[in-house]
Design an enzyme around this catalytic site. Structure first.
Site, PDB file in Angstrom:
ATOM      1  N   PRO A   2      80.867  73.106  40.732  1.00 55.08           N
ATOM      2  CA  PRO A   2      81.502  73.999  39.758  1.00 55.08           C
ATOM      3  C   PRO A   2      81.753  75.380  40.351  1.00 55.08           C
ATOM      4  CG  PRO A   2      79.684  72.799  38.754  1.00 55.08           C
ATOM      5  CD  PRO A   2      79.616  72.529  40.228  1.00 55.08           C
ATOM      6  N   GLU A   3      82.931  75.938  40.082  1.00 54.34           N
ATOM      7  CA  GLU A   3      83.272  77.259  40.612  1.00 54.34           C
ATOM      8  C   GLU A   3      82.941  78.329  39.580  1.00 54.34           C
ATOM      9  OE1 GLU A   3      86.696  77.521  43.080  1.00 54.34           O
ATOM     10  OE2 GLU A   3      86.753  75.369  43.452  1.00 54.34           O
ATOM     11  N   LYS A  52      78.040  81.569  41.310  1.00 51.03           N
ATOM     12  CA  LYS A  52      77.673  80.236  40.856  1.00 51.03           C
ATOM     13  C   LYS A  52      76.254  80.186  40.293  1.00 51.03           C
ATOM     14  CE  LYS A  52      80.886  78.231  44.168  1.00 51.03           C
ATOM     15  NZ  LYS A  52      81.103  77.269  45.277  1.00 51.03           N
ATOM     16  N   ASN A 168      86.115  75.611  46.669  1.00 52.70           N
ATOM     17  CA  ASN A 168      87.151  75.029  47.508  1.00 52.70           C
ATOM     18  C   ASN A 168      88.534  75.078  46.866  1.00 52.70           C
ATOM     19  OD1 ASN A 168      87.741  73.997  49.994  1.00 52.70           O
ATOM     20  ND2 ASN A 168      87.207  71.883  49.513  1.00 52.70           N
ATOM     21  N   ARG A 264      83.723  71.319  54.895  1.00 56.16           N
ATOM     22  CA  ARG A 264      84.552  71.263  53.682  1.00 56.16           C
ATOM     23  C   ARG A 264      86.014  71.104  54.067  1.00 56.16           C
ATOM     24  NH1 ARG A 264      82.006  73.738  49.320  1.00 56.16           N
ATOM     25  NH2 ARG A 264      83.609  72.734  48.057  1.00 56.16           N
TER      26      ARG A 264
END
Length: 282
Positions: A2-3, A52, A168, A264
């Site tokens: 989750p961002e 976060k 991301n 990533r």
């Protein structure tokens, strides 16, 4: 993972559901049971996010510090006629009786759920870069780190000590919107380019809070404007390059590219985001 917009929205929802009410705090799974017993029946004052991280504030200077990690989620329900039995591995449950009915929230899958004091919260905040969603954010703090670093922009934007809350999706999308290659070294950026990144992130993430999903395409590139099919993806929202490897760029038509950086996936368009070439004399 989750961002930042997800955590900001969650803090808002928890505050709206429980602030000003005494809450029953339990740990059906058992991993938070001892700490839950210490604060069971406490007055909940509110919740806030920083990047976060989430902090649920209770009376007597006690806070529940939560980090959702990759798979965690914190489900908030309000206006219920009754509170059901917990389902699955519920690490933390909050329950309150409110004028509009029962409110309850269940935390599952989080990598962190700790009872802490203000000093620990301050320590966590001090380790984070500025959060585009917070009113107290100081983007120049991030710029001072970016301008001195030879690391790629795509790496720097995911570093929570540089900018808090960007993940991301926002990384890929803001670099596309600013026509910046994700492998460009941070120390080649001009201050005006950094300000453009920051000034784009703020409304994009605010829109994420409002909608509960990440939408980054400009009006002229929506499915309706382009006469194309809407995106189907479990992340939701319309995006330019994130998880669109091999698909045509919505702006120029060239296939979207991908590459792994620090574990990533990067996503970018080679035409819209040309590789940086230094003009320095070799």
């Amino acid at each position: 993972m989750p961002e930042g917009h997800t955590l900001f929205r969650l803090a808002r929802d928890l505050t709206g559901a429980f602030a000003g009410h005494r809450v029953r705090v339990s740990s059906p799974q058992g991993r938070f049971a001892a700490d839950a017993a210490l604060v069971d029946g406490s007055l909940l004052l509110g919740a806030e996010s920083a990047g976060k991280h989430l902090f649920v504030e209770l009376e007597h200077e006690r806070l529940i510090h939560v980090h959702l990690g990759l798979i965690g989620h914190f489900d908030v329900t309000t206006g219920a006629e009754s509170v059901p039995e917990p389902v699955g591995q519920v690490r933390l449950r909050l329950v309150a009786a409110t004028p509009s009915g029962a409110a309850y929230a269940d935390l599952r899958g989080a990598t962190r759920c700790d009872l802490v004091g203000p000093a620990r919260r301050d320590e966590v905040l001090a380790q984070l870069g500025p959060d585009p969603l917070r009113a107290d954010a100081e983007p120049d703090r991030a710029w001072q780190r970016v301008r001195r670093s030879p690391r790629p922009l795509g790496d720097l934007l995911l570093d929570q000590a540089v900018v808090a809350g960007v993940g991301n999706v926002y990384r890929a999308e803001v670099l596309f919107r600013q026509r910046l290659h994700p492998l460009r070294p941070g120390n080649t950026l001009r201050v005006g380019q950094w300000r453009a990144i920051w000034d784009d992130l703020v409304p994009l993430m605010q829109e994420g809070v409002r909608l509960g999903r990440i939408d980054t395409v400009r009006p002229e590139h929506t499915p309706e404007a382009m006469g194309r099919e809407a995106r189907e993806d479990d992340h939701g929202g319309e995006v330019y390059v994130y998880r669109r490897t091999g698909q045509p760029c919505l702006v120029c038509g060239r296939p979207v590219r991908t590459e792994v950086l620090a574990g990533r996936n990067l996503f970018w368009c080679a035409r819209c985001q040309p590789r940086f070439r230094s003009r320095a004399v070799q």
